[in-house]
Design an enzyme around this catalytic site. Sequence first.
Site, PDB file in Angstrom:
ATOM      1  N   THR A   1       3.474 -15.826 133.950  1.00  0.00           N
ATOM      2  CA  THR A   1       2.187 -16.000 134.614  1.00  0.00           C
ATOM      3  C   THR A   1       2.006 -15.000 135.746  1.00  0.00           C
ATOM      4  N   SER A   2       3.142 -14.575 136.330  1.00  0.00           N
ATOM      5  CA  SER A   2       3.058 -13.796 137.563  1.00  0.00           C
ATOM      6  C   SER A   2       2.303 -12.486 137.383  1.00  0.00           C
ATOM      7  N   HIS A   3       2.264 -11.969 136.160  1.00  0.00           N
ATOM      8  CA  HIS A   3       1.530 -10.716 135.989  1.00  0.00           C
ATOM      9  C   HIS A   3       0.658 -10.728 134.745  1.00  0.00           C
TER      10      HIS A   3
ATOM     11  N   HIS B   1       6.232  -7.404 125.577  1.00  0.00           N
ATOM     12  CA  HIS B   1       4.931  -6.909 125.117  1.00  0.00           C
ATOM     13  C   HIS B   1       4.435  -5.950 126.182  1.00  0.00           C
TER      14      HIS B   1
ATOM     15  N   LEU C   1      -6.569 -12.516 129.953  1.00  0.00           N
ATOM     16  CA  LEU C   1      -7.683 -12.519 128.998  1.00  0.00           C
ATOM     17  C   LEU C   1      -7.747 -13.865 128.293  1.00  0.00           C
TER      18      LEU C   1
ATOM     19  N   TYR D   1      11.568 -40.002  90.733  1.00  0.00           N
ATOM     20  CA  TYR D   1      12.500 -39.562  91.774  1.00  0.00           C
ATOM     21  C   TYR D   1      13.934 -39.675  91.297  1.00  0.00           C
TER      22      TYR D   1
ATOM     23  N   ASP E   1      -0.994 -41.343 106.519  1.00  0.00           N
ATOM     24  CA  ASP E   1      -1.183 -42.295 105.424  1.00  0.00           C
ATOM     25  C   ASP E   1       0.073 -42.268 104.564  1.00  0.00           C
TER      26      ASP E   1
ATOM     27  N   ILE F   1       1.692 -21.171 135.146  1.00  0.00           N
ATOM     28  CA  ILE F   1       0.375 -21.761 134.934  1.00  0.00           C
ATOM     29  C   ILE F   1       0.482 -23.137 134.282  1.00  0.00           C
TER      30      ILE F   1
ATOM     31  N   TRP G   1      -0.010 -19.957 126.155  1.00  0.00           N
ATOM     32  CA  TRP G   1      -0.711 -18.848 126.796  1.00  0.00           C
ATOM     33  C   TRP G   1      -1.522 -19.374 127.983  1.00  0.00           C
ATOM     34  N   VAL G   2      -1.854 -18.460 128.898  1.00  0.00           N
ATOM     35  CA  VAL G   2      -2.780 -18.798 129.982  1.00  0.00           C
ATOM     36  C   VAL G   2      -4.057 -19.385 129.367  1.00  0.00           C
TER      37      VAL G   2
ATOM     38  N   TYR H   1      -5.615  -4.529 123.189  1.00  0.00           N
ATOM     39  CA  TYR H   1      -6.698  -5.191 123.928  1.00  0.00           C
ATOM     40  C   TYR H   1      -6.881  -4.509 125.283  1.00  0.00           C
TER      41      TYR H   1
HETATM   42  P1  FAD Z   1       5.946 -18.945 133.198  1.00  0.00           P
HETATM   43  O1  FAD Z   1       4.826 -18.372 133.927  1.00  0.00           O
HETATM   44  O2  FAD Z   1       6.992 -18.017 132.702  1.00  0.00           O
HETATM   45  O3  FAD Z   1       6.591 -20.023 134.155  1.00  0.00           O
HETATM   46  C1  FAD Z   1       7.858 -20.586 133.917  1.00  0.00           C
HETATM   47  C2  FAD Z   1       8.535 -20.771 135.245  1.00  0.00           C
HETATM   48  O4  FAD Z   1       9.755 -21.469 135.039  1.00  0.00           O
HETATM   49  C3  FAD Z   1       8.885 -19.458 135.897  1.00  0.00           C
HETATM   50  O5  FAD Z   1       8.189 -19.336 137.111  1.00  0.00           O
HETATM   51  C4  FAD Z   1      10.384 -19.539 136.082  1.00  0.00           C
HETATM   52  O6  FAD Z   1      10.824 -18.982 137.302  1.00  0.00           O
HETATM   53  C5  FAD Z   1      10.654 -21.019 136.007  1.00  0.00           C
HETATM   54  N1  FAD Z   1      12.009 -21.317 135.577  1.00  0.00           N
HETATM   55  C6  FAD Z   1      12.634 -20.870 134.460  1.00  0.00           C
HETATM   56  N2  FAD Z   1      13.897 -21.303 134.426  1.00  0.00           N
HETATM   57  C7  FAD Z   1      14.081 -22.042 135.546  1.00  0.00           C
HETATM   58  C8  FAD Z   1      15.194 -22.757 136.080  1.00  0.00           C
HETATM   59  N3  FAD Z   1      16.385 -22.789 135.470  1.00  0.00           N
HETATM   60  N4  FAD Z   1      15.021 -23.404 137.246  1.00  0.00           N
HETATM   61  C9  FAD Z   1      13.827 -23.383 137.892  1.00  0.00           C
HETATM   62  N5  FAD Z   1      12.759 -22.713 137.437  1.00  0.00           N
HETATM   63  C10 FAD Z   1      12.886 -22.056 136.274  1.00  0.00           C
HETATM   64  N6  FAD Z   1      -1.769 -14.999 128.024  1.00  0.00           N
HETATM   65  C11 FAD Z   1      -3.101 -15.099 127.937  1.00  0.00           C
HETATM   66  O7  FAD Z   1      -3.603 -16.182 127.711  1.00  0.00           O
HETATM   67  N7  FAD Z   1      -3.918 -14.015 128.059  1.00  0.00           N
HETATM   68  C12 FAD Z   1      -3.401 -12.787 128.301  1.00  0.00           C
HETATM   69  O8  FAD Z   1      -4.148 -11.820 128.429  1.00  0.00           O
HETATM   70  C13 FAD Z   1      -2.010 -12.636 128.389  1.00  0.00           C
HETATM   71  N8  FAD Z   1      -1.473 -11.420 128.557  1.00  0.00           N
HETATM   72  C14 FAD Z   1      -0.137 -11.306 128.756  1.00  0.00           C
HETATM   73  C15 FAD Z   1       0.390 -10.058 129.049  1.00  0.00           C
HETATM   74  C16 FAD Z   1       1.731  -9.912 129.300  1.00  0.00           C
HETATM   75  C17 FAD Z   1       2.278  -8.566 129.614  1.00  0.00           C
HETATM   76  C18 FAD Z   1       2.581 -11.057 129.255  1.00  0.00           C
HETATM   77  C19 FAD Z   1       4.031 -10.950 129.565  1.00  0.00           C
HETATM   78  C20 FAD Z   1       2.060 -12.284 128.924  1.00  0.00           C
HETATM   79  C21 FAD Z   1       0.706 -12.430 128.668  1.00  0.00           C
HETATM   80  N9  FAD Z   1       0.150 -13.662 128.352  1.00  0.00           N
HETATM   81  C22 FAD Z   1      -1.203 -13.786 128.257  1.00  0.00           C
HETATM   82  C23 FAD Z   1       0.993 -14.843 128.115  1.00  0.00           C
HETATM   83  C24 FAD Z   1       1.068 -15.709 129.347  1.00  0.00           C
HETATM   84  O9  FAD Z   1       1.314 -14.932 130.453  1.00  0.00           O
HETATM   85  C25 FAD Z   1       2.157 -16.746 129.221  1.00  0.00           C
HETATM   86  O10 FAD Z   1       2.120 -17.335 127.965  1.00  0.00           O
HETATM   87  C26 FAD Z   1       2.007 -17.822 130.287  1.00  0.00           C
HETATM   88  O11 FAD Z   1       1.879 -17.239 131.540  1.00  0.00           O
HETATM   89  C27 FAD Z   1       3.175 -18.760 130.275  1.00  0.00           C
HETATM   90  O12 FAD Z   1       3.063 -19.652 131.351  1.00  0.00           O
HETATM   91  P2  FAD Z   1       4.208 -20.697 131.651  1.00  0.00           P
HETATM   92  O13 FAD Z   1       3.797 -21.478 132.834  1.00  0.00           O
HETATM   93  O14 FAD Z   1       4.547 -21.412 130.430  1.00  0.00           O
HETATM   94  O15 FAD Z   1       5.516 -19.808 131.938  1.00  0.00           O
HETATM   95  N1  THG Z   2       2.742 -39.829  96.781  1.00  0.00           N
HETATM   96  C1  THG Z   2       3.532 -40.647  97.477  1.00  0.00           C
HETATM   97  N2  THG Z   2       3.412 -40.795  98.796  1.00  0.00           N
HETATM   98  C2  THG Z   2       2.487 -40.093  99.482  1.00  0.00           C
HETATM   99  C3  THG Z   2       1.621 -39.229  98.805  1.00  0.00           C
HETATM  100  C4  THG Z   2       1.768 -39.093  97.419  1.00  0.00           C
HETATM  101  N3  THG Z   2       2.398 -40.218 100.830  1.00  0.00           N
HETATM  102  C5  THG Z   2       1.628 -39.286 101.574  1.00  0.00           C
HETATM  103  C6  THG Z   2       0.348 -38.946 100.879  1.00  0.00           C
HETATM  104  N4  THG Z   2       0.642 -38.541  99.514  1.00  0.00           N
HETATM  105  C7  THG Z   2      -0.504 -40.171 100.858  1.00  0.00           C
HETATM  106  N5  THG Z   2      -1.775 -39.941 100.259  1.00  0.00           N
HETATM  107  C8  THG Z   2      -2.236 -40.630  99.176  1.00  0.00           C
HETATM  108  C9  THG Z   2      -3.601 -40.650  98.957  1.00  0.00           C
HETATM  109  C10 THG Z   2      -4.129 -41.385  97.925  1.00  0.00           C
HETATM  110  C11 THG Z   2      -3.300 -42.101  97.085  1.00  0.00           C
HETATM  111  C12 THG Z   2      -1.941 -42.034  97.263  1.00  0.00           C
HETATM  112  C13 THG Z   2      -1.396 -41.305  98.320  1.00  0.00           C
HETATM  113  C14 THG Z   2      -3.873 -42.961  96.016  1.00  0.00           C
HETATM  114  N6  THG Z   2      -4.943 -43.685  96.334  1.00  0.00           N
HETATM  115  C15 THG Z   2      -5.624 -44.558  95.386  1.00  0.00           C
HETATM  116  C16 THG Z   2      -7.101 -44.639  95.735  1.00  0.00           C
HETATM  117  O1  THG Z   2      -7.467 -44.312  96.862  1.00  0.00           O
HETATM  118  O2  THG Z   2      -7.851 -44.997  94.875  1.00  0.00           O
HETATM  119  C17 THG Z   2      -5.044 -45.949  95.342  1.00  0.00           C
HETATM  120  C18 THG Z   2      -5.189 -46.702  96.609  1.00  0.00           C
HETATM  121  C19 THG Z   2      -4.811 -48.160  96.463  1.00  0.00           C
HETATM  122  O3  THG Z   2      -4.712 -48.663  95.342  1.00  0.00           O
HETATM  123  O4  THG Z   2      -4.613 -48.776  97.533  1.00  0.00           O
HETATM  124  O5  THG Z   2      -3.371 -43.011  94.929  1.00  0.00           O
HETATM  125  O6  THG Z   2       1.075 -38.302  96.744  1.00  0.00           O
HETATM  126  N7  THG Z   2       4.486 -41.320  96.840  1.00  0.00           N
END
Ligand code: FAD
Ligand code: THG
Length: 820
Positions: free
Chosen positions: A54-56, A233, A60, A652, A553, A22, A366-367, A264
């Site tokens: 995906t095949s089966h 599963h 949901l 630091y 930031d 999928i 997931w699907v 489910y």
């Molecule tokens: P896949 O469908 O596995 O596709 C990957 C493809 O890659 C495969 O066709 C494979 O052949 C290919 N591939 C792998 N290696 C190679 C290679 N070397 N060369 C070429 N091709 C390759 N999800 C939901 O959202 N709702 C549900 O209800 C749900 N129920 C589920 C129930 C079961 C029993 C299972 C098993 C899963 C369920 N899921 C559900 C999860 C969902 O099915 C998967 O997360 C989703 O289908 C993954 O899709 P995909 O395309 O990433 O992978």
């Molecule tokens: N310390 C240090 N680096 C950081 C953070 C930290 N980086 C990521 C994150 N936290 C950044 N976030 C902030 C948010 C606010 C401030 C500092 C880091 C701060 N602000 C003052 C103000 O808004 O009034 C001063 C601003 C200014 O003078 O320009 O102090 O925690 N090292």
Amino acid sequence: MSRTPSSSSNANPRVVVIGAGIVGCSLADELTARGWTDVTVLDQGPLPAPGGSTSHAPGLVFQTSPSRTLTRFARYTVEKFGSLEADGVPCFQPVGGLELATTQERLAELHRRAGYAASWGVRGEVVGAARCKELWPLIDESVVLGGFHTPDDGLARALLACRAQLERAVARGARFLDRHTVTGIEKEGGRVTAVVTDRGTFPADHVVSAAGFWGPVIGRLAGVDVPLQPLAHQYAKTEPLAELSGRRREASRPILRFQDRDLYFREHTDRIGIGSYAHRPLPVDPFAVPSYDEARARTMDMPSSYPFTPEDWAPSWEECRRLLPALRATEIDTGFNGVFSFTPDGMPVLGESRALRGFWLAEAVWVTHSAGVAKAVAEWMVNGRPSLDVHECDLTRFEEAQRSPAYIRERGSQQFAEVYDVIHPLQPLAHPRPLRVSPFHARQEQLGASFLEGGGWERPHWYEANAALADGLDLPARDAWSARHWSPIAAAEARATRENVALYDMTPLRRLEVTGPGALDFLDRMTTNNLRKKPGAVTYTLLLDHTGGIRSDLTVARLAPDRFQVGANSPADLDWLLRHAPDDVHIADITSGTCCVGVWGPLARDLVQPLTQDDFSHEAFGYFRAKRTYLGHVPVTAMRLSYVGELGWELYTTADLGLRLWDTLWEAGRHLGVIAAGRSAFNSLRLEKGYRAWGVDMTDEHDPYEAGLGFAVRPDKDFVGRDALRSRAPGDLARRLTPLLLDDPAAVVLGKEPVLVDGTPSGYVTSASYGYTLGRCVAYAWLPTLASGTAVHIEYAGEKVPATVADEPLFDPKMTRIRR
Ligand code: FAD
Ligand code: THG
């Protein structure tokens, strides 16, 4: 210095997608729709059901999740599949969704889930047991306390959706080649160049691994870590039920979840299909999965489908029959153990590898989320970024220590077990802990630290040693949910910081060292604020992308003409800077080898000054300045800034000297009554000051003006994102990150709740915390621009909590506490 897509300098680059499940099919559709039509999708199995998850998949689609990003992905899947058909058959059946509560705890959780739904724009309501029975007549009403009904959820016909999207992609020029097994990835100069299969080599400018749970196998061919664990599963179908005989439609009742028993349900005409997460984790080694055997394909023995293990099913079958008594007259007809992917945090793994440019991952999807993911990845490839914030899914998010096979197996299995558990937003996974600890860890344990985990780090949230300080504090009582992972001690620690002095372990704060002759020009061009200041200056500044969205930031300390220390947020910051850095700039993440203590509070200077011969007075060591000095025996870089809004320094040093630094500060602070304080107090203090947390309060979906960070932008200099910002007027904003104060001093909210303006959901809370100094809960929310004083409501677990738009900063607007 534009983004990677142009590095292939071709308007229609050659894309090879590995996997026609999928995700691969959806991606081919989304790429070709954007004009990238030279798309080849390879799969080892035969189309249309090549044998992956995906095949089966029963298909949901429950849209609601605590993650806004996942919910948005799911909404797009519903919208898109709802408009698709193949051979006149719709790809989506909007039967609705129903989640049941059989415990009070779950019922409360359903109210919170209704809140997420309202926050992220999904229709839904909590209903009583009688309504549940009406929606699903087969359930035993007496078992149920209530439900969460979502009329727009439903069933995806995954294989049909594959076909419909495949056909559209082919019509635009894509090709799908089945029975092609990928055996190698070719690269040159750090870029992918071709995909090798058992039937030839395919040159490529971009390769996307959409190989589902085979991701790690393809990753190894490319030399790229793919942190996911395949697990089996169980899914089973009953024999036909008398109660459903004569049914023609594939399904008409809502898809059903019984999370209290990890089950489910859906209809298959006159049978019930049941999935279970109740069994033991059944990990599968992706390197040992048998290859596609066409002879056995018809019997569903696909590579992703293992034989049903009845012993794992038995306990769940009793639970099924308890909920749906009609099942007592029937048995399981068919079942299988189907394999799909689990990541350490349950989120997909998306994005372009830093190790190998042009190599993308779209795995663990997931699907439910597939179409949304495909859209985001296609936008990322074609436009340089997705239109939705996807940082929670970014492949860079895992630290090196979070990519070991042992970690991925352990966490993946836990994610499986906890899929339907009621998880508190602060609840850490149980294993493997401790993983990363700061040099102060032993002291923190001695002080009775209550640790939670983040980024693999053990982080103290409060310390039992401070319990006596909380005695006699007059704090409002909390409900059970908001009292979890919380302690009144946090209030005492916050107060001690405002009135006295406290030590904060800031070691997990990400630190980058940027050096080299081009360092100043580079950082100045990459960020919004003026960095052309003398060594010793620290600057708060923003990393924007080319559309003006906030990527992070930062604080940038100029320690020497060619040497900067950058305080950053996520691992994606390092990735972004590395991608853009010219040859004369060197960037290193020094977080692991160094540590940091924040010493904050009105007595901070009294604590630190006696330890050094340098002058730490306000005149000699001003706000937002940095200095190299010794504190006792320990060489430190001291930066005068404070995320908690009090006088003080971030100190630091290297990891080897960390414990000595802590002990030195502790000894020096004894006579002042210094305490250690944790993140619970920290978060409260920073919200009172209005300091934003990137990834929670703002992301790349927001520009600096909306986020209230326009003060860090210098439009008169050249920087990435400036042109995009030009068209946005700082004064006239449709939405803003808005500070709210809850009216009732006893009320609390935690984050992600919907905010109602005139009774209508109009936005959502980002972060919230009780403000112990203010005596009110502070909540920041994305809302349409509202005048200060406007009354709103925040919906907390089904209750409407009154709040008022406030003026910020809420605390110490004149900065008298910091600048002195
Ligand atoms: P896949 O469908 O596995 O596709 C990957 C493809 O890659 C495969 O066709 C494979 O052949 C290919 N591939 C792998 N290696 C190679 C290679 N070397 N060369 C070429 N091709 C390759 N999800 C939901 O959202 N709702 C549900 O209800 C749900 N129920 C589920 C129930 C079961 C029993 C299972 C098993 C899963 C369920 N899921 C559900 C999860 C969902 O099915 C998967 O997360 C989703 O289908 C993954 O899709 P995909 O395309 O990433 O992978
Ligand atoms: N310390 C240090 N680096 C950081 C953070 C930290 N980086 C990521 C994150 N936290 C950044 N976030 C902030 C948010 C606010 C401030 C500092 C880091 C701060 N602000 C003052 C103000 O808004 O009034 C001063 C601003 C200014 O003078 O320009 O102090 O925690 N090292």
